[in-house]
Scaffold this motif. Structure first.
Motif, PDB file in Angstrom:
ATOM      1  N   ASP A 153     -13.400  25.854 -11.297  1.00 37.73           N
ATOM      2  CA  ASP A 153     -13.816  26.018 -12.561  1.00 37.73           C
ATOM      3  C   ASP A 153     -13.563  27.524 -13.211  1.00 37.73           C
ATOM      4  OD1 ASP A 153     -15.502  27.797 -11.463  1.00 37.73           O
ATOM      5  OD2 ASP A 153     -17.454  26.547 -11.595  1.00 37.73           O
ATOM      6  N   GLY A 154     -13.920  27.658 -14.564  1.00 36.44           N
ATOM      7  CA  GLY A 154     -13.429  28.801 -15.061  1.00 36.44           C
ATOM      8  C   GLY A 154     -14.139  30.111 -14.485  1.00 36.44           C
ATOM      9  N   TRP A 155     -15.487  29.811 -13.939  1.00 31.52           N
ATOM     10  CA  TRP A 155     -15.942  31.011 -13.446  1.00 31.52           C
ATOM     11  C   TRP A 155     -14.912  31.585 -12.384  1.00 31.52           C
ATOM     12  CZ3 TRP A 155     -18.565  33.625  -9.509  1.00 31.52           C
ATOM     13  CH2 TRP A 155     -19.568  34.439  -9.853  1.00 31.52           C
ATOM     14  N   GLY A 197      -0.657  22.195 -10.372  1.00 36.43           N
ATOM     15  CA  GLY A 197      -1.616  21.666  -9.295  1.00 36.43           C
ATOM     16  C   GLY A 197      -2.422  22.593  -8.202  1.00 36.43           C
ATOM     17  N   ILE A 198      -2.280  23.798  -8.599  1.00 37.48           N
ATOM     18  CA  ILE A 198      -2.987  24.962  -7.809  1.00 37.48           C
ATOM     19  C   ILE A 198      -4.313  25.173  -8.477  1.00 37.48           C
ATOM     20  CG2 ILE A 198      -2.856  27.165  -7.003  1.00 37.48           C
ATOM     21  CD1 ILE A 198       0.206  27.174  -7.090  1.00 37.48           C
ATOM     22  N   GLY A 199      -5.424  24.876  -7.574  1.00 39.88           N
ATOM     23  CA  GLY A 199      -6.762  25.182  -7.961  1.00 39.88           C
ATOM     24  C   GLY A 199      -7.375  24.351  -9.049  1.00 39.88           C
ATOM     25  N   GLN A 200      -6.831  22.942  -9.104  1.00 33.48           N
ATOM     26  CA  GLN A 200      -7.424  22.200 -10.126  1.00 33.48           C
ATOM     27  C   GLN A 200      -8.772  21.930 -10.135  1.00 33.48           C
ATOM     28  OE1 GLN A 200      -4.618  18.851  -9.344  1.00 33.48           O
ATOM     29  NE2 GLN A 200      -3.408  19.349 -11.283  1.00 33.48           N
ATOM     30  N   PHE A 246      -4.551  28.196 -16.933  1.00 34.77           N
ATOM     31  CA  PHE A 246      -3.847  27.300 -17.673  1.00 34.77           C
ATOM     32  C   PHE A 246      -2.575  27.081 -16.876  1.00 34.77           C
ATOM     33  CE2 PHE A 246      -6.448  29.318 -20.880  1.00 34.77           C
ATOM     34  CZ  PHE A 246      -7.186  28.147 -21.289  1.00 34.77           C
ATOM     35  N   GLY A 247      -1.768  28.032 -16.235  1.00 42.39           N
ATOM     36  CA  GLY A 247      -0.608  27.954 -15.680  1.00 42.39           C
ATOM     37  C   GLY A 247      -0.751  27.104 -14.363  1.00 42.39           C
ATOM     38  N   ALA A 279      -3.143  37.981 -20.291  1.00 39.70           N
ATOM     39  CA  ALA A 279      -2.332  37.388 -19.590  1.00 39.70           C
ATOM     40  C   ALA A 279      -2.350  36.656 -18.229  1.00 39.70           C
ATOM     41  CB  ALA A 279      -0.985  38.075 -19.774  1.00 39.70           C
ATOM     42  N   VAL A 280      -2.804  37.687 -17.525  1.00 38.91           N
ATOM     43  CA  VAL A 280      -3.269  37.257 -16.185  1.00 38.91           C
ATOM     44  C   VAL A 280      -4.019  36.097 -16.028  1.00 38.91           C
ATOM     45  CG1 VAL A 280      -4.498  37.710 -13.940  1.00 38.91           C
ATOM     46  CG2 VAL A 280      -2.715  39.379 -15.370  1.00 38.91           C
TER      47      VAL A 280
END
Length: 224
Positions: free
Chosen positions: A89-91, A83-86, A77-78, A70-71
């Motif tokens: 990347d996933g890493w 607009g935070i950290g767009q 995604f959340g 969930a984190v």
């Protein structure tokens, strides 16, 4: 079509090798950051300032009672949706999520270590003019770290295994690479070869780490 255990064995090895190194780097970096977060939380927990204790308690309560999956979902995604950290990347989000989650457990572990240090240690530090922060960082925390080496080591190995959830944010670690082999290269490689490779990868990481933790524990016992 029956696939032999050693069919396309080089593909299995090369694919899992990439996931292996990604897991090592993600786990190592996340654990270092988690140690820093945990040390800060532990100091806030024992701080004479009530707001610091409230913030540390709230942080610890939230992250210890919410699943890591969930984190990662909320972070990746959340936060990006608002607009935070767009640009991350996933890493990067995997490291942030694992660090934030594990840091809460490290903080509780270090707090127990701080509580095991005789009160006279802090009083002696204050008697020679050290501030609260200096007393914690120079006298209490180093001893607390040595006192909780085994549980910290357990948190480290747990983090390595938890890193498998990084696949939900698109990171090609061990679990992500194995999913690719099974779903995308099905019929070309043996599932048993993939499963065996995954198990070996985690053992190669965690067994030496456990051995080093035992050595560090023995040395810390001698120092104490």
């Amino acid at each position: 079509m029956d696939v032999n255990l050693f069919d396309n064995f080089d593909l299995v090895v090369s694919t899992l090798a990439l996931g292996f190194w990604n897991t090592v780097w993600i786990s190592a970096l996340s654990f270092l950051i988690a140690l820093a977060i945990g040390a800060l939380l532990a100091m806030m927990h024992v701080s004479p300032a009530p707001p610091a204790r409230w913030v540390a308690t709230a942080y610890t309560t939230i992250f210890r009672n919410v699943p890591l999956l969930a984190v990662l979902i909320v972070f990746y995604f959340g936060l990006t949706q608002i607009g935070i950290g767009q640009d991350l990347d996933g890493w990067a989000w995997a490291v942030i999520g694992l660090s934030a989650y594990t840091g809460a457990f490290v903080g509780e572990t270090l707090r127990s270590g701080i509580n095991s240090i005789p009160l006279g240690q802090a009083e002696a530090a204050r008697s020679i003019g050290l501030t609260f922060g200096q007393s914690l960082s120079s006298v209490v925390l180093p001893q607390a770290f040595r006192a909780v080496i085994p549980p910290l080591g357990s948190l480290g190995t747990a983090l390595v295994k938890n890193s498998a959830l990084a696949l939900v944010v698109g990171v090609n670690e061990i679990a992500g690479q194995s999913r690719y082999l099974i779903s995308e290269r099905n019929g070309e490689v043996s599932i048993w070869a993939v499963i065996t490779g995954v198990v070996l990868c985690y053992l190669i990481i965690n067994l030496p780490a456990s051995y080093l933790i035992r050595i560090a524990e023995r040395r810390s016992t001698i120092m104490r």
